[in-house]
Write a protein that holds these residues in place. Structure first.
Motif, short mmCIF file in Angstrom:
data_model
loop_
_atom_site.label_atom_id
_atom_site.label_comp_id
_atom_site.label_asym_id
_atom_site.label_seq_id
_atom_site.Cartn_x
_atom_site.Cartn_y
_atom_site.Cartn_z
N LEU A 208 46.82 42.59 49.44
CA LEU A 208 48.09 42.05 48.96
C LEU A 208 48.22 40.57 49.31
O LEU A 208 48.78 39.78 48.53
N THR A 209 47.69 40.18 50.47
CA THR A 209 47.71 38.76 50.84
C THR A 209 46.90 37.94 49.85
O THR A 209 47.36 36.89 49.36
N ASP A 210 45.70 38.41 49.53
CA ASP A 210 44.86 37.69 48.56
C ASP A 210 45.49 37.67 47.17
O ASP A 210 45.43 36.67 46.45
N TRP A 211 46.08 38.79 46.79
CA TRP A 211 46.66 38.89 45.45
C TRP A 211 47.86 37.94 45.31
O TRP A 211 48.04 37.31 44.26
N GLU A 212 48.65 37.85 46.35
CA GLU A 212 49.79 36.93 46.30
C GLU A 212 49.31 35.49 46.16
O GLU A 212 49.86 34.71 45.37
N THR A 213 48.27 35.13 46.90
CA THR A 213 47.71 33.78 46.80
C THR A 213 47.17 33.52 45.39
O THR A 213 47.38 32.45 44.81
N THR A 214 46.48 34.52 44.83
CA THR A 214 45.88 34.37 43.51
C THR A 214 46.94 34.22 42.43
O THR A 214 46.80 33.38 41.52
N THR A 215 48.01 35.00 42.48
CA THR A 215 49.06 34.90 41.47
C THR A 215 49.81 33.57 41.57
O THR A 215 50.26 33.02 40.56
N GLY A 219 48.98 32.29 38.18
CA GLY A 219 50.06 32.84 37.36
C GLY A 219 49.62 34.05 36.55
O GLY A 219 49.00 34.98 37.08
N ASP A 220 49.94 34.05 35.26
CA ASP A 220 49.62 35.19 34.39
C ASP A 220 48.11 35.38 34.19
O ASP A 220 47.67 36.43 33.72
N LEU A 221 47.31 34.38 34.52
CA LEU A 221 45.86 34.47 34.36
C LEU A 221 45.19 35.08 35.58
O LEU A 221 43.96 35.20 35.61
N ALA A 222 45.97 35.46 36.57
CA ALA A 222 45.40 36.02 37.80
C ALA A 222 44.64 37.30 37.51
O ALA A 222 45.07 38.13 36.72
N SER A 223 43.50 37.45 38.16
CA SER A 223 42.70 38.67 38.06
C SER A 223 41.93 38.85 39.36
O SER A 223 41.73 37.87 40.11
N PRO A 224 41.49 40.07 39.68
CA PRO A 224 40.79 40.31 40.95
C PRO A 224 39.57 39.42 41.15
O PRO A 224 39.24 39.07 42.28
N ILE A 225 38.90 39.03 40.05
CA ILE A 225 37.69 38.22 40.19
C ILE A 225 38.00 36.82 40.74
O ILE A 225 37.12 36.13 41.27
N LEU A 226 39.25 36.38 40.64
CA LEU A 226 39.66 35.07 41.12
C LEU A 226 40.15 35.09 42.56
O LEU A 226 40.51 34.05 43.11
#
Length: 443
Positions: A208-215, A219-226
């Motif tokens: 969740l920490t990584d996902w929050e940073t990625t989003t 933004g809307d282009l966020a994906s797990p690979i990033l």
């Protein structure tokens, strides 16, 4: 005189390339049926060699060595073929179902593993029908849970000794080699489940920490690979976080404060619980027929068998949560009407359903949603009987595309497409894509 190898008419690559939709479903199913039938024949050949000791002719010491020499299969596969052959000798119905292609190879191998246990092999024939029905009705991961339950019932004393031995031999070590540290630990079911629950929670927090940073960055282009870290790196960092948290907290026994105990959910059927409770209270011997395996559960939420004696003892002292279920695996009590499945009801539902209900999906229940079988907007109650575990993808997919899910009397799931057809293995009687599946040519 050695015959030419048998050949089977199979669809060409060009033919397969022209298929789509349900044609691919049906072709895969028919190929699977053919695989099962061929496996039955191969096993029969290996077992015939085993019974006649033909393998001795060319100096092979075992039928497994003969099989490996003739077919160049692995030692593990050679052993599986021999085990299956021996099991089918005493399980004629299972042998017939495999030859007809109506039961899976992996399921048969699983049952052969039970037969290989000398402490309970003699009880297997008495449970053949019930185990065969489970093999045909359940997804494989659920069937494996059933076979574990059966083995624990049929070999209760042996399973108890195994659990005790595993706990006695628990160990942990930290090794440093060239500047790299490696952990190795081994634990019994209860300790292992507790540690797994904690580890999983910390891994989810790292994600969740990584996902929050990625989003925030994409933004809307966020994906797990990033995401900035890989799954492996997050798992490693989660382990470090566990130690750091322990170091900065007041651990039990070292001061006035305490760490919150993790909740361990053990699911056990009422009859087993009562019998083992009486055993501990007044020594009444436990008598449970392994053929009632589908009505029995004593395991963690991940389906790992737990010694019933240990489960009852822990429940008595309040170290675990006991969840009461009926024979279909449905929680028998429920809370008041709510819009969302939350709190103890959500935890209990997750405890008896370790993954998403959708066929073939392995997403863990802990990161899934609780789905209303009858939508809340259509009057569906927030009640255990109207609930199922569904990952976010399949929860949305079911509602958007108007699929329906129905729980059958035996606790299994049936999914209905919008056109009224079932989402399951196609009916071979209706398929004609591989009409040549029984045609074997021989020179």
């Amino acid at each position: 005189m050695m015959r030419e190898p048998a050949t089977i008419c199979l669809p060409s690559a060009d033919h397969i390339a022209g298929l789509d939709g349900t044609d691919l479903d049906r072709l895969l199913w028919e190929l699977e049926v053919t695989r099962r039938q061929l496996t039955a024949t191969i096993v029969s050949v290996v077992d015939r060699c085993d019974q006649t000791a033909h393998y001795l002719v060319d100096g092979h010491r075992t039928v497994r060595a003969w099989n490996a020499a003739i077919t160049n299969t692995s030692p593990a596969e050679s052993l599986r073929r021999q085990r299956v052959g021996k099991a089918l000798r005493i399980l004629p119905t299972l042998a017939g179902e495999l030859a007809a292609g109506t039961v899976g190879v992996d399921q048969v191998v699983e049952l052969a593993g039970l037969h290989a246990n000398p402490r309970c092999a003699d009880q297997l024939a008495g449970s053949e029908r019930i185990l065969l029905d489970a093999a045909k009705a359940l997804e494989f991961v659920d069937f494996r849970t059933v076979t574990r339950r059966w083995e624990q019932l049929a070999d209760a004393d042996g399973a108890h000794r195994d659990h005790e031995l595993t706990h006695q031999h628990r160990n942990a070590s930290l090794t440093e080699t060239g500047g790299q540290y490696s952990w190795s630990t081994s634990h019994g079911v209860i300790q292992g489940t507790t540690m797994n629950n904690i580890f999983t929670a910390f891994c989810d927090a790292e994600f969740l920490t990584d996902w929050e940073t990625t989003t925030q960055q994409h933004g809307d282009l966020a994906s797990p690979i990033l995401m900035p870290r890989t799954d492996r790196q997050r798992r490693a960092d989660a382990l470090v976080a566990i130690f750091e948290t322990a170091a900065t907290s007041t651990a039990r026994g070292t001061g006035g404060g305490t760490l919150a105990d993790p909740v361990v959910n053990l699911t056990i059927d009422h009859d087993q619980f009562e019998q083992y409770l009486r055993e501990q209270l007044d020594g009444t011997p436990v008598q449970i027929d392994p053929a009632t395996v589908l009505d029995r559960r004593c395991e963690t939420i991940d389906g790992v068998p737990v010694d019933p004696r240990q489960a009852v003892a822990l429940a008595i002292v309040g170290q675990v949560r006991r969840i009461v279920i009926n024979t279909a695996g449905v929680i028998t009590d429920a809370g008041r009407l709510r819009r969302l499945f939350t709190g103890p009801l959500r935890e209990a539902l997750i405890a008896i359903s370790p993954r998403c209900m959708w066929l073939g999906c392995t997403i863990r229940a802990a990161v899934s949603q609780i789905d209303h079988l009858q939508p809340h907007t259509a009057g569906g109650l927030t009640h255990a009987a109207n609930a199922a575990i569904a990952c976010q993808h399949h929860n949305l997919f079911k509602h958007r595309h108007r699929y329906t899910a129905q729980r059958q009397p035996d606790g299994t799931w049936q999914f209905i497409r919008p056109n009224g057809t079932q989402l399951h293995t196609p009916d071979t009687a209706q398929s004609r894509l591989l009409d040549c599946r029984h045609v074997i040519g021989q020179a």
